[in-house]
Design an enzyme around this catalytic site. Structure first.
Site, PDB file in Angstrom:
ATOM      1  CB  VAL A  17      -0.953   0.015   1.222  1.00 21.70           C
ATOM      2  CG1 VAL A  17      -1.757   1.308   1.257  1.00 21.70           C
ATOM      3  CG2 VAL A  17      -1.882  -1.192   1.201  1.00 21.70           C
ATOM      4  CB  THR A  40       6.747  -7.388   5.413  1.00 21.10           C
ATOM      5  OG1 THR A  40       6.262  -6.040   5.445  1.00 21.10           O
ATOM      6  CG2 THR A  40       6.803  -7.948   6.825  1.00 21.10           C
ATOM      7  CG  ASP A  61      13.137  -0.785  13.206  1.00 21.12           C
ATOM      8  OD1 ASP A  61      11.994  -0.405  13.536  1.00 21.12           O
ATOM      9  OD2 ASP A  61      13.609  -1.884  13.541  1.00 21.12           O
ATOM     10  CB  SER A  80       2.387  -2.487  10.768  1.00 17.10           C
ATOM     11  OG  SER A  80       1.837  -3.680  11.284  1.00 17.10           O
ATOM     12  CB  ALA A 119      -2.175   2.574   7.785  1.00 15.39           C
ATOM     13  CE1 TYR A 150      -1.583  -5.603  10.807  1.00 15.97           C
ATOM     14  CE2 TYR A 150      -3.798  -6.512  10.706  1.00 15.97           C
ATOM     15  CZ  TYR A 150      -2.838  -5.639  10.227  1.00 15.97           C
ATOM     16  OH  TYR A 150      -3.128  -4.814   9.165  1.00 15.97           O
ATOM     17  CE1 TYR A 164       1.645  10.056  21.827  1.00 16.35           C
ATOM     18  CE2 TYR A 164       2.518  12.132  20.986  1.00 16.35           C
ATOM     19  CZ  TYR A 164       2.707  10.915  21.607  1.00 16.35           C
ATOM     20  OH  TYR A 164       3.966  10.561  22.023  1.00 16.35           O
TER      21      TYR A 164
HETATM   22  P1  NAD Z   1       3.317  -4.527   3.578  1.00 20.09           P
HETATM   23  O1  NAD Z   1       3.854  -5.607   4.449  1.00 20.09           O
HETATM   24  O2  NAD Z   1       3.425  -4.679   2.107  1.00 20.09           O
HETATM   25  O3  NAD Z   1       3.920  -3.115   3.961  1.00 20.09           O
HETATM   26  C1  NAD Z   1       4.310  -2.785   5.267  1.00 20.09           C
HETATM   27  C2  NAD Z   1       5.648  -2.075   5.172  1.00 20.09           C
HETATM   28  O4  NAD Z   1       6.059  -1.686   6.473  1.00 20.09           O
HETATM   29  C3  NAD Z   1       6.735  -2.975   4.586  1.00 20.09           C
HETATM   30  O5  NAD Z   1       7.424  -2.295   3.563  1.00 20.09           O
HETATM   31  C4  NAD Z   1       7.647  -3.244   5.778  1.00 20.09           C
HETATM   32  O6  NAD Z   1       8.979  -3.478   5.400  1.00 20.09           O
HETATM   33  C5  NAD Z   1       7.461  -1.973   6.583  1.00 20.09           C
HETATM   34  N1  NAD Z   1       7.794  -2.138   7.991  1.00 20.09           N
HETATM   35  C6  NAD Z   1       7.368  -3.095   8.863  1.00 20.09           C
HETATM   36  N2  NAD Z   1       7.908  -2.900  10.065  1.00 20.09           N
HETATM   37  C7  NAD Z   1       8.697  -1.796   9.965  1.00 20.09           C
HETATM   38  C8  NAD Z   1       9.529  -1.092  10.880  1.00 20.09           C
HETATM   39  N3  NAD Z   1       9.665  -1.479  12.162  1.00 20.09           N
HETATM   40  N4  NAD Z   1      10.185   0.004  10.432  1.00 20.09           N
HETATM   41  C9  NAD Z   1      10.064   0.419   9.149  1.00 20.09           C
HETATM   42  N5  NAD Z   1       9.299  -0.213   8.236  1.00 20.09           N
HETATM   43  C10 NAD Z   1       8.623  -1.311   8.642  1.00 20.09           C
HETATM   44  O7  NAD Z   1       1.768  -4.378   4.005  1.00 20.09           O
HETATM   45  P2  NAD Z   1       0.632  -3.471   3.342  1.00 20.09           P
HETATM   46  O8  NAD Z   1      -0.445  -4.369   2.895  1.00 20.09           O
HETATM   47  O9  NAD Z   1       1.207  -2.499   2.398  1.00 20.09           O
HETATM   48  O10 NAD Z   1       0.104  -2.694   4.631  1.00 20.09           O
HETATM   49  C11 NAD Z   1       0.496  -1.350   4.901  1.00 20.09           C
HETATM   50  C12 NAD Z   1      -0.278  -0.820   6.095  1.00 20.09           C
HETATM   51  O11 NAD Z   1      -1.682  -0.833   5.825  1.00 20.09           O
HETATM   52  C13 NAD Z   1      -0.063  -1.656   7.354  1.00 20.09           C
HETATM   53  O12 NAD Z   1       0.012  -0.792   8.463  1.00 20.09           O
HETATM   54  C14 NAD Z   1      -1.319  -2.489   7.435  1.00 20.09           C
HETATM   55  O13 NAD Z   1      -1.619  -2.823   8.750  1.00 20.09           O
HETATM   56  C15 NAD Z   1      -2.351  -1.555   6.829  1.00 20.09           C
HETATM   57  N6  NAD Z   1      -3.466  -2.324   6.253  1.00 20.09           N
HETATM   58  C16 NAD Z   1      -3.305  -2.992   5.072  1.00 20.09           C
HETATM   59  C17 NAD Z   1      -4.379  -3.741   4.587  1.00 20.09           C
HETATM   60  C18 NAD Z   1      -4.284  -4.501   3.284  1.00 20.09           C
HETATM   61  O14 NAD Z   1      -5.256  -5.178   2.908  1.00 20.09           O
HETATM   62  N7  NAD Z   1      -3.190  -4.425   2.552  1.00 20.09           N
HETATM   63  C19 NAD Z   1      -5.586  -3.799   5.288  1.00 20.09           C
HETATM   64  C20 NAD Z   1      -5.666  -3.130   6.495  1.00 20.09           C
HETATM   65  C21 NAD Z   1      -4.617  -2.367   6.965  1.00 20.09           C
END
Ligand code: NAD
Length: 323
Positions: A17, A40, A61, A80, A119, A150, A164
Site C-alpha cells: 500500500v 516485509t 526502523d 507494520s 493506517a 496484529y 495524543y
Molecule cells: P506490507 O507488508 O506490504 O507493507 C508494510 C511495510 O512496512 C513494509 O514495507 C515493511 O517493510 C514496513 N515495515 C514493517 N515494520 C517496519 C519497521 N519497524 N520500520 C520500518 N518499516 C517497517 O503491508 P501493506 O499491505 O502495504 O500494509 C500497509 C499498512 O496498511 C499496514 O500498516 C497495514 O496494517 C495496513 N493495512 C493494510 C491492509 C491490506 O489489505 N493491505 C488492510 C488493512 C490495513
C-alpha cells in the site's frame, strides 16, 4: 519563505500500500519521504519512484527514534507487518511497530505540526458481531490468540493516536483499511488474492481456507490510497472505514480468479486459521459523507489489472494461503 509544495512522510513506504500511496502523492503534486526497513517488502517496490523529482527514501526502523527529516506536512504511518504469515512470523516486531513505532511517528508529526494519519485495519473489529461494520462498532477480538499481535497492536495504535489528540491537541486521523489488493502484493504473502492468482497461473489447486463461505470485501489499491489521501486532506479525526462494500465469499473469489485466468485448477479446501473472521464488510457511509470518497474500480477491472501484473513476473513455486 513559504514552500509551494506539500511534503509527506510515509512510513512503510516501500510496502504494497505504501508504494502505491507514494506514487499517488507524487502524481498529485506532494513531495514524499518514504521510510522503511524492508521487514516485509523489497526495494523493487520503489525502484520506479527513485528517479522521480520530489521522492526521497531513507532506510529506517520506525521503532527507533526518527532521524532529522526536514519539513513535513503529513505523516502517514503504515509501517507494520500486515499479512497473516508475516505478522505470525514477526509477532514481537509487529507489536513494537504498532506501539513504539506509532509513538515515534506521532512524535515526529507533533514536532513538525504535521497531520498524522494512522493506517489502522478492519482487524480491530475482529470476528465481528455486527454486519456490515460501522466505525461505532467496538469489535470482537481475542486478545490472547495468535492474531492478537496484529489486531491488538492496531487497537493500541488507535488508542495512542486518540490520546495524543486529546492530551496534546495533535492533528490526527485514523483510517480503518479493509482488505486491499492490487499489483505489487507478494505472490507468497499468504493473502488470498495473490495466492489464488499465483496458484491459478501455475495450474496448482486453489487452496480455500475453511468452508470458503466466510466473506471478505476487496478494495483495489488505487481506491484505498485515494481514500487515505482524502482523509489526510480533510479535518476529520476518524476512525473512518476505507474499503469496498461489495462482499463476496472466499470460495466465490477463488472461482472468479480461476475464470478470469481461464484456469482449470481445482479448488482444494484446507483448514482455516485460528480466529478467522467469518464476515467482513465495511459500512462506508462516513467516508462517503465526510470525505466524498467511495471506491471506483470494480472487481472485474481490479482483478484484471492485478492478474496482468502477476502474469508478467516469475512466480515462486505454488504455496497455500491464510486469507
Ligand atoms: P506490507 O507488508 O506490504 O507493507 C508494510 C511495510 O512496512 C513494509 O514495507 C515493511 O517493510 C514496513 N515495515 C514493517 N515494520 C517496519 C519497521 N519497524 N520500520 C520500518 N518499516 C517497517 O503491508 P501493506 O499491505 O502495504 O500494509 C500497509 C499498512 O496498511 C499496514 O500498516 C497495514 O496494517 C495496513 N493495512 C493494510 C491492509 C491490506 O489489505 N493491505 C488492510 C488493512 C490495513
Amino acid at each position: 519563505m513559504a514552500r509551494s509544495r506539500q511534503r509527506a512522510v510515509v512510513t512503510g513506504g516501500a510496502g504494497f500500500v505504501g508504494s502505491h500511496l507514494c506514487r499517488h502523492l507524487l502524481d498529485t503534486g506532494t513531495a514524499v519521504l518514504a521510510l522503511d526497513n524492508f521487514a516485509t517488502s523489497a526495494p523493487d517496490n520503489i525502484a520506479a519512484l527513485l528517479d522521480r523529482p520530489g521522492f526521497e527514501f531513507v532506510r529506517h526502523d520506525v521503532t527507533e527514534p526518527f532521524p532529522e527529516i526536514g519539513c513535513a506536512d503529513i505523516v502517514f504511518h503504515l509501517a507494520s507487518a500486515a499479512s497473516p504469515p508475516d505478522y505470525l512470523r514477526l509477532p514481537l516486531e509487529t507489536l513494537r511497530a504498532g506501539s513504539l513505532g506509532t509513538a515515534n511517528a506521532l512524535e515526529l508529526a507533533e514536532r513538525h505540526r504535521a497531520r498524522f494519519v494512522l493506517a489502522s485495519t478492519s482487524e480491530v473489529y475482529g470476528d465481528p458481531g455486527v454486519h456490515p461494520q460501522p466505525e461505532s462498532y467496538w469489535g470482537h477480538v481475542n486478545p490472547v490468540g495468535p492474531r492478537s499481535v496484529y489486531d491488538e497492536a492496531k487497537r493500541y495504535a488507535e488508542a495512542l493516536t486518540m490520546a495524543y489528540r486529546r492530551e496534546r491537541g495533535a492533528n490526527t486521523a485514523i483510517a480503518r483499511i479493509f482488505n486491499t489488493y492490487g499489483p505489487r502484493m507478494r505472490a507468497d504473502d499468504g493473502r488470498m488474492v495473490p495466492t489464488f492468482i499465483a496458484q491459478a497461473l501455475s495450474g496448482a489447486p486453489l487452496t480455500v481456507a475453511g468452508t470458503g463461505e466466510q466473506t471478505r470485501s476487496l478494495c483495489y489499491v488505487e481506491d484505498t490510497v485515494r481514500g487515505l489521501h482524502a482523509l489526510a486532506n480533510s479535518g476529520h479525526p476518524g476512525p473512518v472505514n476505507i474499503g469496498n462494500p461489495h462482499e463476496l465469499s472466499v470460495r466465490a473469489l477463488a472461482e472468479e480468479v480461476r475464470a478470469a485466468i481461464g484456469s482449470r485448477s481445482a479448488l482444494e479446501y484446507i483448514d482455516g486459521p485460528v480466529d478467522d473472521p467469518q464476515r467482513r464488510c465495511p459500512d462506508i457511509t462516513l467516508a462517503r459523507r465526510e470525505l466524498d470518497w467511495q471506491p471506483r474500480i470494480d472487481r472485474t477491472e481490479g482483478l484484471r489489472r492485478t492478474i496482468d501484473w502477476f502474469a508478467g513476473r516469475t512466480l515462486p513455486p505454488a504455496h497455500t494461503l491464510s486469507p
